[in-house]
Design a protein around this motif. Structure first.
Motif, PDB file in Angstrom:
ATOM      1  N   ALA A 246     125.643 -51.549 -62.008  1.00 24.98           N
ATOM      2  CA  ALA A 246     126.214 -50.158 -61.895  1.00 24.98           C
ATOM      3  C   ALA A 246     127.338 -50.816 -60.637  1.00 24.98           C
ATOM      4  O   ALA A 246     128.491 -49.840 -60.727  1.00 24.98           O
ATOM      5  N   ALA A 247     127.168 -51.679 -59.841  1.00 27.00           N
ATOM      6  CA  ALA A 247     128.457 -51.818 -58.561  1.00 27.00           C
ATOM      7  C   ALA A 247     129.024 -52.474 -59.550  1.00 27.00           C
ATOM      8  O   ALA A 247     130.621 -51.983 -59.215  1.00 27.00           O
ATOM      9  N   GLU A 248     129.095 -53.366 -60.148  1.00 22.40           N
ATOM     10  CA  GLU A 248     129.500 -53.930 -60.772  1.00 22.40           C
ATOM     11  C   GLU A 248     130.440 -53.112 -62.223  1.00 22.40           C
ATOM     12  O   GLU A 248     131.884 -54.008 -61.944  1.00 22.40           O
ATOM     13  N   GLU A 249     129.983 -51.984 -62.908  1.00 20.65           N
ATOM     14  CA  GLU A 249     130.346 -51.317 -63.203  1.00 20.65           C
ATOM     15  C   GLU A 249     131.857 -50.122 -62.257  1.00 20.65           C
ATOM     16  O   GLU A 249     133.237 -49.958 -63.328  1.00 20.65           O
ATOM     17  N   ILE A 250     131.194 -50.238 -60.827  1.00 19.43           N
ATOM     18  CA  ILE A 250     132.906 -49.112 -60.598  1.00 19.43           C
ATOM     19  C   ILE A 250     133.604 -50.030 -60.269  1.00 19.43           C
ATOM     20  O   ILE A 250     134.883 -50.184 -59.899  1.00 19.43           O
ATOM     21  N   ARG A 251     133.506 -51.178 -59.394  1.00 16.45           N
ATOM     22  CA  ARG A 251     134.652 -51.639 -59.410  1.00 16.45           C
ATOM     23  C   ARG A 251     135.132 -52.640 -60.279  1.00 16.45           C
ATOM     24  O   ARG A 251     136.891 -52.726 -60.533  1.00 16.45           O
ATOM     25  N   ARG A 252     134.633 -52.634 -61.450  1.00 19.47           N
ATOM     26  CA  ARG A 252     135.419 -53.443 -63.254  1.00 19.47           C
ATOM     27  C   ARG A 252     136.478 -52.115 -63.214  1.00 19.47           C
ATOM     28  O   ARG A 252     137.480 -52.207 -63.965  1.00 19.47           O
ATOM     29  N   ASP A 253     135.278 -50.773 -63.739  1.00 11.29           N
ATOM     30  CA  ASP A 253     136.413 -50.123 -64.711  1.00 11.29           C
ATOM     31  C   ASP A 253     136.161 -48.666 -63.871  1.00 11.29           C
ATOM     32  O   ASP A 253     137.211 -47.308 -64.061  1.00 11.29           O
ATOM     33  N   THR A 255     134.298 -46.134 -63.320  1.00 12.26           N
ATOM     34  CA  THR A 255     133.537 -45.446 -64.198  1.00 12.26           C
ATOM     35  C   THR A 255     132.158 -45.861 -63.355  1.00 12.26           C
ATOM     36  O   THR A 255     132.061 -46.395 -62.698  1.00 12.26           O
ATOM     37  N   PHE A 256     131.389 -44.431 -64.027  1.00 14.06           N
ATOM     38  CA  PHE A 256     130.428 -43.770 -63.281  1.00 14.06           C
ATOM     39  C   PHE A 256     128.632 -43.264 -64.274  1.00 14.06           C
ATOM     40  O   PHE A 256     128.243 -42.933 -64.531  1.00 14.06           O
ATOM     41  N   SER A 257     129.043 -44.309 -65.435  1.00 12.40           N
ATOM     42  CA  SER A 257     128.371 -44.071 -66.359  1.00 12.40           C
ATOM     43  C   SER A 257     126.341 -44.244 -66.068  1.00 12.40           C
ATOM     44  O   SER A 257     125.567 -43.898 -67.369  1.00 12.40           O
ATOM     45  N   PHE A 258     126.013 -44.910 -64.951  1.00 13.34           N
ATOM     46  CA  PHE A 258     124.342 -45.343 -65.577  1.00 13.34           C
ATOM     47  C   PHE A 258     123.988 -44.141 -64.035  1.00 13.34           C
ATOM     48  O   PHE A 258     122.943 -43.742 -64.489  1.00 13.34           O
TER      49      PHE A 258
END
Length: 262
Positions: A246-253, A255-258
C-alpha cells in the motif's frame, strides 16, 4: 468478566488435554492480540522474531526484560491465555532458565517455551546433557509456582542444520521424561517426520507453520498426531507485506486503490 491469571493458565493447560488440534497464532503487539482474540482463537503466543521486529530489532536482540515486558503487554490486552517464546531462557546456566520461568509467570503468562539452541555460532545446539539439565530446571521452576504453567521444550536441530531425526526424537523423549508438558521441534521436513515424532511421544506435540514447503494444513497435522499449531512470524509478515504494498502504491502512483472501491 476478566479471567484471573490462574484461570487463564488452567484453561491453557486444558486445551492440551481435550481431543483434537488447536491453533495458537502469534500476535506481535496488543492490537494484533485483540484482533486475533476477536476472530475467536482460544490462546495466543508470542514469537521472539515477531516481537523483536515489532520493536525495530531482529530475532534474539531483545533482552529478557524487554521480551517479558512485551509479553506482559499482550497478556494484559486479552482475556485469553498467552504463552511466550522464551528463546533459550536468556542464559546458558540452568539457574538462568529457572529464573526466566519465574519471571514469565509473574508477567501473567500461561506458559512458555525453552529451546536447546545456544545462540552460539560454533555450538548452535547445547550438548545433550546440558540441554536436559536446562529443561529440568525449567520444569522444577514451573512446578514450584503453585498454579499451572504449561512448559514447552523445543529441539532446534532442524533450524540449525542438524537434520537428524533420530537425535531430535531422542532429545524430545528425554525432555518429556524430564517433565516438559509439550514438545516442539520446528522445521521438520515432512508429514512423515511429524508423524514419526508424534508417535514417539506420549505428551502433546506442537508444530510451527511458516516455512515454505514445510507447512501443512490443520487437517494434515491433526492426522499426523499434532496437538497444537503455532504460526511464528507468518501473520506479522503478511501484515507488513500488505502495508508495504500500500505504501509503495502511494509513493509510486499517488493512488489509494488498497482502500477498495470508492
Amino acid at each position: 468478566m476478566s479471567s484471573s491469571v490462574a484461570d487463564k493458565a488452567a484453561a491453557f493447560a486444558a486445551l492440551h488435554r481435550r481431543p483434537g488440534v488447536f491453533v495458537m497464532p502469534n500476535p506481535w503487539d496488543a492490537g494484533s492480540a485483540r484482533l486475533l482474540a476477536g476472530v475467536g482463537f482460544e490462546a495466543l503466543a508470542t514469537s521472539s522474531a515477531a516481537s523483536a521486529m515489532a520493536l525495530g530489532r531482529t530475532d534474539y536482540q531483545l533482552t529478557r526484560d524487554e521480551a517479558l515486558a512485551h509479553a506482559r503487554s499482550l497478556a494484559a490486552a486479552v482475556d485469553l491465555p498467552v504463552s511466550a517464546d522464551l528463546e533459550n531462557g536468556f542464559g546458558h546456566p540452568p539457574e538462568a532458565v529457572a529464573e526466566t520461568i519465574r519471571l514469565a509467570a509473574e508477567a501473567g503468562l500461561a506458559g512458555g517455551s525453552i529451546e536447546d539452541a545456544s545462540q552460539e555460532t560454533e555450538r548452535p545446539i547445547y550438548d545433550f546433557g546440558q540441554a536436559v539439565e536446562r529443561v529440568g530446571a525449567a520444569v522444577e521452576a514451573a512446578r514450584a509456582l503453585g498454579r499451572p504453567f504449561t512448559l514447552t521444550a523445543r529441539c532446534e536441530n532442524f533450524l540449525h542444520g542438524r537434520s537428524d531425526l533420530d537425535d531430535t526424537i531422542r532429545r524430545l523423549q528425554t525432555y518429556e521424561a524430564a517433565g516438559a508438558d509439550v514438545l516442539f521441534a520446528p522445521g521438520l521436513p515432512s508429514l512423515e517426520a511429524v508423524a514419526a515424532v508424534c508417535s514417539a511421544l506420549t505428551k502433546p506435540f506442537s508444530f510451527m507453520v511458516g516455512i515454505p514447503g514445510k507447512s501443512f494444513s490443520v487437517a494434515e497435522l491433526e492426522a499426523a498426531g499434532v496437538k497444537r499449531i503455532s504460526l511464528a512470524t507468518s501473520l506479522y509478515r503478511v501484515a507488513m507485506k500488505a502495508a508495504k504494498a500500500a505504501a509503495e502504491e502511494i509513493r509510486r502512483d499517488g493512488t489509494f486503490s488498497f482502500l477498495g472501491p470508492r
